[in-house]
Design a protein around this motif. Sequence first.
Motif, PDB file in Angstrom:
ATOM      1  N   ILE A  17      -3.808   8.967  -1.807  1.00  0.00           N
ATOM      2  CA  ILE A  17      -2.547   9.555  -0.950  1.00  0.00           C
ATOM      3  C   ILE A  17      -2.893  10.614  -0.357  1.00  0.00           C
ATOM      4  N   ASP A  21       0.756  -1.446  -0.024  1.00  0.00           N
ATOM      5  CA  ASP A  21       0.108  -0.017   0.066  1.00  0.00           C
ATOM      6  C   ASP A  21       0.899   1.077  -0.052  1.00  0.00           C
ATOM      7  N   HIS A  45      -2.966   7.065   2.418  1.00  0.00           N
ATOM      8  CA  HIS A  45      -3.796   6.041   2.204  1.00  0.00           C
ATOM      9  C   HIS A  45      -4.974   6.336   3.420  1.00  0.00           C
ATOM     10  N   LEU A  63       1.245   4.505   1.487  1.00  0.00           N
ATOM     11  CA  LEU A  63       0.762   5.426   2.628  1.00  0.00           C
ATOM     12  C   LEU A  63       1.038   6.817   2.492  1.00  0.00           C
TER      13      LEU A  63
END
Length: 150
Positions: free
Chosen positions: A127, A111, A129, A113
């Motif tokens: 973005i 992922d 996340h 983050l």
Amino acid sequence: MAHEVYLGLGSNQGDRAANLARAIELIGERVGEVVRQSTLIETEPWGFESEHRFLNGVILCETTLTPRQLLKTTQQIERDLGRRKKTSSDYVPHHSPPVTHHYADRPIDIDILLYDDLTIDEPDLKIPHPLMNERDFVMNPLAEIQQNDN
């Protein structure tokens, strides 16, 4: 110009530690230098039920990739390490906490983050996340490696 990118990593299928080590190696080759890596922690699945526990961690990379290139590259790494597209038979819904996504067991999950101080809100790329603040398995390793910035 290099950008600072924090990536969340997780695995709950196969040799989890080897999956994460290989993902980090491929990220180093395809994304950019891995500057820092958190301690790996073992956690319960989040958003679904499974008998398979996760190993999770966070890494900091320096990259020249754009956010869209980064997404495509990390998704390709996931596929190269055995992650397949989800099918309806993979979904085991879990309602606490309620989530709008469906999750399943997977050999690797990467992922995005954080990417510098950017905020992106597109259907397939968000973005920071959007769920990271709800996940201790992200926030604790993230805090561990961000402390090194101070």
